[in-house]
Design a protein around this motif. Structure first.
Motif, PDB file in Angstrom:
ATOM      1  N   LYS A 208       0.845  -0.903   0.136  1.00  0.00           N
ATOM      2  CA  LYS A 208       0.255   0.363  -0.005  1.00  0.00           C
ATOM      3  C   LYS A 208       1.093   1.125  -0.351  1.00  0.00           C
ATOM      4  CE  LYS A 208      -4.053  -2.012   2.443  1.00  0.00           C
ATOM      5  NZ  LYS A 208      -5.389  -1.636   0.810  1.00  0.00           N
ATOM      6  N   ARG A 209       2.681   1.198   0.841  1.00  0.00           N
ATOM      7  CA  ARG A 209       2.946   2.103   0.566  1.00  0.00           C
ATOM      8  C   ARG A 209       3.493   2.541  -1.357  1.00  0.00           C
ATOM      9  NH1 ARG A 209       2.357   0.657   5.768  1.00  0.00           N
ATOM     10  NH2 ARG A 209       2.672   1.963   7.340  1.00  0.00           N
TER      11      ARG A 209
ATOM     12  N   TYR B 207      11.234  -1.722  -1.595  1.00  0.00           N
ATOM     13  CA  TYR B 207      10.861  -2.042   0.000  1.00  0.00           C
ATOM     14  C   TYR B 207      12.067  -1.336   0.685  1.00  0.00           C
ATOM     15  CZ  TYR B 207       6.521  -4.401  -1.100  1.00  0.00           C
ATOM     16  OH  TYR B 207       6.028  -4.809  -1.617  1.00  0.00           O
TER      17      TYR B 207
ATOM     18  N   TYR C  50      13.013   1.406   2.447  1.00  0.00           N
ATOM     19  CA  TYR C  50      12.760   2.373   4.358  1.00  0.00           C
ATOM     20  C   TYR C  50      14.480   1.628   4.786  1.00  0.00           C
ATOM     21  CZ  TYR C  50       7.792   3.140   3.352  1.00  0.00           C
ATOM     22  OH  TYR C  50       6.766   3.212   2.997  1.00  0.00           O
TER      23      TYR C  50
ATOM     24  N   ARG D  91      -2.577  -0.460  -5.060  1.00  0.00           N
ATOM     25  CA  ARG D  91      -2.436  -0.460  -3.830  1.00  0.00           C
ATOM     26  C   ARG D  91      -3.479  -1.261  -2.936  1.00  0.00           C
ATOM     27  NH1 ARG D  91      -0.939   5.202  -4.799  1.00  0.00           N
ATOM     28  NH2 ARG D  91       1.452   5.421  -3.220  1.00  0.00           N
TER      29      ARG D  91
ATOM     30  N   ALA E  70       9.383   1.598   7.989  1.00  0.00           N
ATOM     31  CA  ALA E  70       7.296   2.857   7.546  1.00  0.00           C
ATOM     32  C   ALA E  70       6.642   3.461   8.509  1.00  0.00           C
ATOM     33  CB  ALA E  70       7.271   2.061   6.936  1.00  0.00           C
TER      34      ALA E  70
ATOM     35  N   ILE F  17       3.635  10.377   7.510  1.00  0.00           N
ATOM     36  CA  ILE F  17       3.070  11.092   6.452  1.00  0.00           C
ATOM     37  C   ILE F  17       2.303  12.189   6.725  1.00  0.00           C
ATOM     38  CG2 ILE F  17       3.892   9.390   4.972  1.00  0.00           C
ATOM     39  CD1 ILE F  17       1.148   8.391   4.800  1.00  0.00           C
TER      40      ILE F  17
ATOM     41  N   VAL G 144      -3.425   4.150   5.391  1.00  0.00           N
ATOM     42  CA  VAL G 144      -1.683   2.771   5.974  1.00  0.00           C
ATOM     43  C   VAL G 144      -1.363   4.323   7.349  1.00  0.00           C
ATOM     44  CG1 VAL G 144       0.737   3.399   5.681  1.00  0.00           C
ATOM     45  CG2 VAL G 144      -1.069   2.678   3.897  1.00  0.00           C
ATOM     46  N   ASP G 145      -1.416   5.621   7.335  1.00  0.00           N
ATOM     47  CA  ASP G 145      -1.066   5.886   8.207  1.00  0.00           C
ATOM     48  C   ASP G 145      -2.170   6.111   9.643  1.00  0.00           C
ATOM     49  OD1 ASP G 145       1.327   8.219   9.825  1.00  0.00           O
ATOM     50  OD2 ASP G 145      -0.834   9.105   9.211  1.00  0.00           O
TER      51      ASP G 145
ATOM     52  N   ARG H 287      -0.711   2.413  11.734  1.00  0.00           N
ATOM     53  CA  ARG H 287       0.410   2.067  12.440  1.00  0.00           C
ATOM     54  C   ARG H 287       0.706   1.578  13.542  1.00  0.00           C
ATOM     55  NH1 ARG H 287       3.627   7.428  13.284  1.00  0.00           N
ATOM     56  NH2 ARG H 287       0.979   8.596  13.586  1.00  0.00           N
TER      57      ARG H 287
END
Length: 470
Positions: A71-72, A82, A86, A222, A389, A394, A401-402, A405
């Motif tokens: 998704k990121r 990835y 990150y 995503r 990540a 963000i 996503v955010d 976490r």
């Protein structure tokens, strides 16, 4: 042929079913049932379906790492991307990328060799015939492009799924078959023994790792990549659990429990698949055409999935200037043909050479074993990448996503612990000399990175300049 960076680029042409079946092919369902699932049944006995379920849940946790990272990061390259984003930038990405290439090429070769070995053992078809056919078909499909490869994966994968389900249903309907509750037999299996069976079970739904490198060619990546990863793990695990449960039910129709347990032990100690023996007992020659199709199909799909994933990793590394730019060239159909041919021919050469030198069985064991450490490093890097990540804030909420976490941190830590446990269980008693080829390649990659870093900083001479041509 054009340069991908300046003109064409990869095209987003894949939908959910395309990547789902391409990834399911990476599991080689029939081959997995005859090898890994048979081992689970032999180790855990009638509790085998429970071990499959636990193994699938464990694989699902690892798969969630990829699902969340997808998704990121939606570009081609998967694990390489990835790590680059990150875990320390391009040097780390290069290291993980080469580990993935080592894993994918060797693991794909092991699958096609394993299919050829079983075709020779079960049907008497020389490995030279089945291996050559599988590799030729795989190479042609990979060269023709991902859309044609995906269509073949949907067609052949659907047929194989239907065949597996039908065979399982037939076995469940065998007269005098005894339906049983596998959970009731868990207490009869020591926990340590059950966990060994779980380690084998985890290996069944591993094809999900081939989806991530294809992200750059997936529509609505995503959403679709995440769904496909989770769906293919559940499907692979469900098929395996159904297969060994139905096998046990059929076996108990003409053996009592003690005879059945002894049969499983004797069959596996002689290197035989109890699943195949029971299938032949009931289906006889009717099974042969199914096995012929499944073995060649699994050889093609298994190797094709890893060639496509490896080629997209090569492409992404070249696209970032980490490898020669020729590897990022794309033809008019949107296929990175140079990377595809290098990946396919490398797998072809490795499969044929090792099988010729060692025989199909030993070649299968060697290549599968050698890919293990690279696979460990790749999965651990994804676990750490997701944790890293999740610690970054963000500016805007992106597809939820955010807002998740905390979940990402928990999943990454759990998956890392599971990966380490699986590795420890797998390498106990291993002779490190057998891992020499992997350590040699690893040393070459590390030396390359060190020299490259020195050259870029101008420390090897004041008159020497180094630049990457892209």
């Amino acid at each position: 042929m054009r340069n991908s960076v300046s003109e064409v680029g990869l095209r987003r042409v894949l939908g959910f079913w395309d990547v789902f079946f391409a990834s399911l092919g990476g599991q080689s369902p029939f081959l997995s049932d005859l090898t890994y699932a048979s081992a689970v049944l032999a180790i855990a006995g009638l509790a085998g379906p429970v071990a499959i379920i636990i193994g699938t849940l464990v694989a699902f946790i690892n798969g969630l790492v990829v699902a969340r990272l997808s998704k990121r990061v939606t570009e081609a390259g998967g694990y390489y991307k990835y790590a680059t984003k990150y875990l320390g930038g391009k040097p780390t990405g290069f290291f993980i990328g080469w580990n993935y290439l080592f894993y994918a090429i060797l693991y794909g070769a092991a699958y096609v060799i394993g299919a050829s070995y079983l075709a020779q053992w079960i049907l008497g078809i020389p490995w030279q015939v089945s291996l050559s056919i599988s590799l030729l078909v795989m190479t042609i499909l990979a060269y023709l492009g991902i859309r044609i490869s995906a269509k073949y994966a949907i067609f052949a994968g659907s047929l194989e799924m239907v065949a597996l389900v039908l065979i399982s249903v037939v076995l469940l309907l065998i007269p005098h078959g005894i339906f049983f509750n596998p959970f009731a037999y868990m207490s009869s299996v020591p926990l340590s023994t059950l966990m060994v069976a779980v380690v084998y079970a985890i290996a069944i739904p591993t094809g999900y790792g081939t989806i991530a490198p294809l992200s750059g060619e997936v529509k609505r990546a995503r959403e679709i990549v995440s769904r496909a990863v989770q769906a293919v793990i559940i499907t692979g695990g469900a098929l395996a659990a159904l297969a060994i449960y139905s096998t046990a039910v059929a076996g108990l129709s003409y053996m009592n429990i003690h005879e059945f347990i002894n049969f499983l032990s004797k069959a596996t100690s002689r290197g035989l698949s109890p699943v195949i023996i029971i299938l032949h007992h009931f289906l006889g020659v009717l099974l042969d055409p199914i096995v012929i199709f499944a073995m060649i199909n699994d050889g093609v799909l298994g190797s094709l999935a890893y060639v496509l994933a490896a080629s997209r990793t090569l492409y992404a590394m070249a696209d970032d200037g980490q490898l020669p730019s020729i590897l990022s060239l794309i033809n008019s159909k949107g296929n990175p043909v140079i990377s595809v041919l290098i990946s396919a021919l490398a797998l072809d050469a490795l499969a044929i050479t090792t099988t010729y030198l060692l025989g199909p069985f030993n070649a299968f064991l060697l290549l599968g074993f050698l890919s293990m450490l690279a696979n460990l490093i790749v999965h651990l890097s994804a676990n750490f990448a997701l944790f890293r990540a999740a610690t970054r804030k963000i500016k805007a909420v992106l597809y939820g996503v955010d807002t998740m976490r905390g979940l990402d941190k928990a999943v990454s830590i759990t998956a890392a612990l599971i990966t380490i446990f699986t590795a420890v269980e797998s390498v106990l008693g291993v002779n490190l000399v057998e891992l020499t080829p992997y350590f040699v390649v690893l040393a070459m990659v590390v030396i390359y990175l060190m020299v490259r870093s020195l050259l870029m900083r101008g420390l090897l001479g004041s008159g020497f300049r180094y630049r990457i041509v892209k």
